[in-house]
Design a protein around this motif. Sequence first.
Motif, short mmCIF file in Angstrom:
data_model
loop_
_atom_site.label_atom_id
_atom_site.label_comp_id
_atom_site.label_asym_id
_atom_site.label_seq_id
_atom_site.Cartn_x
_atom_site.Cartn_y
_atom_site.Cartn_z
N GLU A 93 0.88 -1.18 0.15
CA GLU A 93 0.00 -0.07 0.02
C GLU A 93 0.75 1.37 0.22
N SER A 96 2.57 1.66 -3.47
CA SER A 96 1.77 2.03 -4.44
C SER A 96 1.17 3.77 -4.26
N ARG A 97 1.17 4.13 -3.04
CA ARG A 97 0.78 5.43 -2.69
C ARG A 97 2.04 6.46 -2.97
N ARG A 99 4.43 5.85 -5.19
CA ARG A 99 4.34 6.02 -6.59
C ARG A 99 3.28 7.12 -7.05
N ARG A 100 2.12 6.95 -6.73
CA ARG A 100 1.03 7.86 -7.27
C ARG A 100 1.36 9.30 -6.92
N LEU A 101 2.23 9.42 -5.74
CA LEU A 101 2.52 10.76 -5.51
C LEU A 101 3.65 11.27 -6.18
N GLY A 102 4.38 10.44 -7.03
CA GLY A 102 5.57 10.85 -7.50
C GLY A 102 6.72 10.74 -7.12
#
Length: 122
Positions: A93, A96-97, A99-102
């Motif tokens: 989790e 993934s988070r 990566r989503r935040l860059g």
Amino acid sequence: MTLKIRIDDGAPPYEQVRAQISEQARSGALPVGYRLPTVRGLAETLGLAANTVAKAYRALEADGVIETRGRNGTLIAAAGEAAEREVASAAQEFASRARRLGVGEEEALAAVRDALRAAYGA
């Protein structure tokens, strides 16, 4: 099972109960299937309110360290496996988070290292 509650400790009593049972389960001092005292029984033994012990048991159950089986009591669960699954899920989790935040891999690892140092006091 041996628990010691230190009033002068900075940690609240429920956290001391939770941490000590968790550690004893992980170390094998409390084997899988070991039946824990009832909430009321442990509270009386430790001189704590039943709600304090109940809060510790709820946290332990949420962590997968213990399982409550109704009339059959509260038992030490297969904590190693449950704990590993929980940590792997939390790590997935987080990754993934991040990566989503860059956030880059090295920055994410640094954040995890900082959090672990803070949590483990190292």
